[in-house]
Structures are given as C-alpha cells and as structure tokens.
Scaffold this motif. Structure first.
Motif, PDB file in Angstrom:
ATOM      1  N   ASP A 123       0.871  -1.179   0.000  1.00 47.91           N
ATOM      2  CA  ASP A 123       0.000   0.000   0.000  1.00 47.91           C
ATOM      3  C   ASP A 123       0.910   1.231   0.000  1.00 47.91           C
ATOM      4  OD1 ASP A 123      -1.915   1.915   0.302  1.00 47.91           O
ATOM      5  OD2 ASP A 123      -3.072   0.783   1.777  1.00 47.91           O
TER       6      ASP A 123
ATOM      7  N   ASP B 271      -1.067   4.365   2.969  1.00 45.86           N
ATOM      8  CA  ASP B 271      -2.210   3.898   3.744  1.00 45.86           C
ATOM      9  C   ASP B 271      -2.638   5.077   4.612  1.00 45.86           C
ATOM     10  OD1 ASP B 271      -4.066   1.852   4.624  1.00 45.86           O
ATOM     11  OD2 ASP B 271      -3.059   2.053   6.549  1.00 45.86           O
ATOM     12  N   GLY B 272      -3.848   5.579   4.305  1.00 44.14           N
ATOM     13  CA  GLY B 272      -4.292   6.819   4.941  1.00 44.14           C
ATOM     14  C   GLY B 272      -4.262   7.949   3.925  1.00 44.14           C
ATOM     15  N   THR B 273      -4.831   7.689   2.752  1.00 43.28           N
ATOM     16  CA  THR B 273      -4.822   8.724   1.703  1.00 43.28           C
ATOM     17  C   THR B 273      -5.706   9.904   2.097  1.00 43.28           C
ATOM     18  OG1 THR B 273      -4.284   7.137  -0.016  1.00 43.28           O
ATOM     19  CG2 THR B 273      -5.312   9.159  -0.750  1.00 43.28           C
TER      20      THR B 273
ATOM     21  N   TYR C 266     -15.363   2.755   2.666  1.00 40.87           N
ATOM     22  CA  TYR C 266     -15.825   2.576   1.289  1.00 40.87           C
ATOM     23  C   TYR C 266     -16.955   1.549   1.216  1.00 40.87           C
ATOM     24  CZ  TYR C 266     -11.014   4.300   1.343  1.00 40.87           C
ATOM     25  OH  TYR C 266      -9.867   4.969   1.666  1.00 40.87           O
TER      26      TYR C 266
ATOM     27  N   ARG D 119      -9.932   6.315  16.256  1.00 46.40           N
ATOM     28  CA  ARG D 119      -9.995   6.024  14.825  1.00 46.40           C
ATOM     29  C   ARG D 119      -8.914   6.892  14.167  1.00 46.40           C
ATOM     30  NH1 ARG D 119      -9.846   4.468  10.048  1.00 46.40           N
ATOM     31  NH2 ARG D 119     -11.388   4.994   8.455  1.00 46.40           N
TER      32      ARG D 119
ATOM     33  N   GLY E 178      -7.271   6.427  10.810  1.00 44.29           N
ATOM     34  CA  GLY E 178      -7.242   6.672   9.364  1.00 44.29           C
ATOM     35  C   GLY E 178      -6.176   5.887   8.620  1.00 44.29           C
TER      36      GLY E 178
ATOM     37  N   ALA F 232      -5.053   1.845   8.665  1.00 40.94           N
ATOM     38  CA  ALA F 232      -5.180   0.506   9.261  1.00 40.94           C
ATOM     39  C   ALA F 232      -3.812  -0.108   9.546  1.00 40.94           C
ATOM     40  CB  ALA F 232      -5.981  -0.397   8.329  1.00 40.94           C
TER      41      ALA F 232
ATOM     42  N   GLU G  49     -11.615  -3.901  12.074  1.00 45.88           N
ATOM     43  CA  GLU G  49     -12.235  -3.227  10.923  1.00 45.88           C
ATOM     44  C   GLU G  49     -12.938  -4.312  10.121  1.00 45.88           C
ATOM     45  OE1 GLU G  49      -9.978  -0.207   8.968  1.00 45.88           O
ATOM     46  OE2 GLU G  49     -11.597   0.194   7.538  1.00 45.88           O
TER      47      GLU G  49
HETATM   48  C1  IPD Z   1      -7.691   2.954   4.275  1.00 46.49           C
HETATM   49  C2  IPD Z   1      -7.140   3.185   5.648  1.00 46.49           C
HETATM   50  C3  IPD Z   1      -8.275   3.376   6.629  1.00 46.49           C
HETATM   51  C4  IPD Z   1      -9.231   2.216   6.617  1.00 46.49           C
HETATM   52  C5  IPD Z   1      -9.723   1.936   5.213  1.00 46.49           C
HETATM   53  C6  IPD Z   1      -8.543   1.717   4.276  1.00 46.49           C
HETATM   54  P1  IPD Z   1      -6.319   3.840   2.149  1.00 46.49           P
HETATM   55  O1  IPD Z   1      -6.648   2.773   3.336  1.00 46.49           O
HETATM   56  O2  IPD Z   1      -6.365   2.097   6.066  1.00 46.49           O
HETATM   57  O3  IPD Z   1      -7.811   3.498   7.965  1.00 46.49           O
HETATM   58  O4  IPD Z   1     -10.331   2.515   7.436  1.00 46.49           O
HETATM   59  O5  IPD Z   1     -10.551   0.796   5.236  1.00 46.49           O
HETATM   60  O6  IPD Z   1      -9.002   1.423   2.989  1.00 46.49           O
HETATM   61  O7  IPD Z   1      -7.491   3.826   1.211  1.00 46.49           O
HETATM   62  O8  IPD Z   1      -6.093   5.156   2.775  1.00 46.49           O
HETATM   63  O9  IPD Z   1      -5.110   3.225   1.557  1.00 46.49           O
END
Ligand code: IPD
Ligand code: CA
Ligand code: CA
Length: 250
Positions: free
Chosen positions: A86, A89-91, A161, A185, A187, A189, A206
């Motif tokens: 990834d 992670d946390g876009t 999502y 929380r 943002g 994972a 999650e």
């Molecule tokens: C997200 C992050 C977020 C989690 C979402 C992921 P992304 O990844 O890890 O904390 O809640 O389920 O999809 O889209 O920022 O790479």
C-alpha cells in the motif's frame, strides 16, 4: 570488508525514502481522484510512490511478484513470492494534511507473511518484522500490552468505502467503547495494527480491509506476541479482502 545489507534493510531504506517523499509532498498541487466512491481517494503521490516501490522492490528481489493497491497487473497466488504494497495507507489523511499516514510493504512467500515494514514518516517510526524474529520499531523490540480490555484502548477502522457496514461497525465500536477505557480512529489501518503491536492499544478491528492494508501490520502484531484473525476467528487470507481483528490476548 563492508557488511552486506540484508533484504529487510534494503526494503526499509526504500520505504523510508518513499515516506520522506510523501512527507515533503507539494500538497498545494494535489491531483485528487475518487475511485470506488467519493471517500475512496487517490492522488498522484499514491501512484508515484507505488511505481517507485515496484521498481525498487523488484530490484531487491527480482524473482518476486508485485501486488499494489493502485492498479496492478499481477494477482496474488498462494505459490511464489509476492510483495503486497500500500503506497499510502491513509490517503484521506494525506489529502487533508492530517499527518498520519504510512507506507506498508509485506513479503508473502508461499502464502505465509515473511517480512512486514510499515513506516510513519510524520513520526519517523519504522515498524518491521521478519517471521520468527520478532517485531521492532526504530530498532527497539515491540511487545503487545499485557492489560485486559477493561484497562485498554480499542482502535477501529470505519470501512469507509462500504456503507453497508456502517451500522455494524459503529455498534461494535459502541460495544467496545463500553468495555474498554476509550476508542480511537486513526485513518491508517496499517498503523492501527502497529499501535496494537507497540502495546499502545489493546485491540483493533475493521470489518473490511484489503490485503495491502493488513499484510505487513498483521505480521508485526503476531511477531510482537499478539493475535490476528478475521472477526470470525479465521486466519487472514492474502487473495481477498476480509474483516480484521487484532488483539493482545485471546
Ligand atoms: C484505508 C485506511 C483506513 C481504513 C480503510 C482503508 P487507504 O486505506 O487504512 O484506515 O479505514 O478501510 O481502505 O485507502 O487510505 O489506503
Ligand atoms: Ca490502505
Ligand atoms: Ca492506499
């Protein structure tokens, strides 16, 4: 004679460089696109970092395959060596300047996670683990907390999502909120899993994550002495999304 760098050291060096690239990003000129829905964002930085990781990782390990979040032509198979990546992670945090995102790289060999690296460039924290060798942050060994949930913090992800999971997610968060000291929380994972590995929280859940979100972090938790399964107690799989439950004790 100079000591040869291990593959893990080379991966960490590459991941650190990519982390500094996102930390110093020109956030005034972000090109933001929505993917599966309005909350599922991607920027030019996600794509550029993924490409940099793809090239760099395959130079370190030319016989490996590469699976990344931002479009990839390779699909995971239970046989062979796969990087599961990834790039950011946390876009959403990145887009908002929230300064809490990470880069997550796992190496999975014949369906078993062998290496995991998660880097938070904002805190300059490099989390990593190698199967059977323990987990570390900036060179210091990690261990999950010994506290029971009543004295603990629960971190959770909102599966943003997947609207159909909203109610179940917040009901579960409410249930844990009543049992634990408090909930969080973040943002990211991947960093949530490292938070459990570092003993800063006792449980993470999650209801929907993809392998690139959890592959590295889950190894870091298990190498720190924790337990990671899906929310029904089954082992995690690397070929499809699933729920994730990480905890310090059964
Ligand atoms: C997200 C992050 C977020 C989690 C979402 C992921 P992304 O990844 O890890 O904390 O809640 O389920 O999809 O889209 O920022 O790479
Ligand atoms: Ca992610
Ligand atoms: Ca991402």
């Amino acid at each position: 004679m100079a000591k040869m760098k291990t593959e893990l050291e080379s991966i960490r060096e590459l991941v650190r460089a990519c982390g500094l690239f996102i930390k110093d990003a020109d956030r005034g000129h972000l090109h933001i696109d929505a993917k599966s829905g309005r909350a599922d964002l991607v920027t030019q930085y996600d794509k550029q970092v993924q490409e940099r990781l793809r090239k760099g990782l395959l130079e370190i390990m030319p016989d490996a395959h590469f699976v990344g979040e931002e479009g990839t032509t390779q699909t995971f198979s239970p046989v062979g060596k796969f990087f599961i990546v990834d790039p950011i992670d946390g876009t959403t945090n990145f887009v908002k300047g929230y300064n809490f995102s990470s880069i997550s790289v796992a190496l999975v060999v014949d369906n078993a996670a062998e290496l995991g690296v998660v880097y938070n460039p904002y805190a300059d924290e490099m989390f990593y683990a190698q199967r059977g060798q323990g987990a570390f942050c900036n060179g210091k060994p990690l261990h999950v907390s010994n506290e029971p949930l009543e004295n603990g913090i629960v971190v959770f992800g909102t599966a943003p999502y997947h609207e159909e999971l909203n109610e179940k997610t917040f009901q579960l968060a409410y249930d844990y909120f009543k049992k634990a000291l408090d909930i969080r929380r973040s943002g990211s994972a991947a960093l949530d899993l490292c938070t459990v590995a570092a003993g800063r929280a006792e449980l993470f859940f999650e209801l929907f994550l993809s392998p690139w979100d959890f592959a590295a972090g889950a190894l870091i938790v298990t190498e720190a002495g924790g337990i990671v399964t899906d929310c029904d107690g089954r082992p995690l799989a690397y070929d499809h999304p699933c729920s994730v439950l990480a905890r310090n004790q059964p």
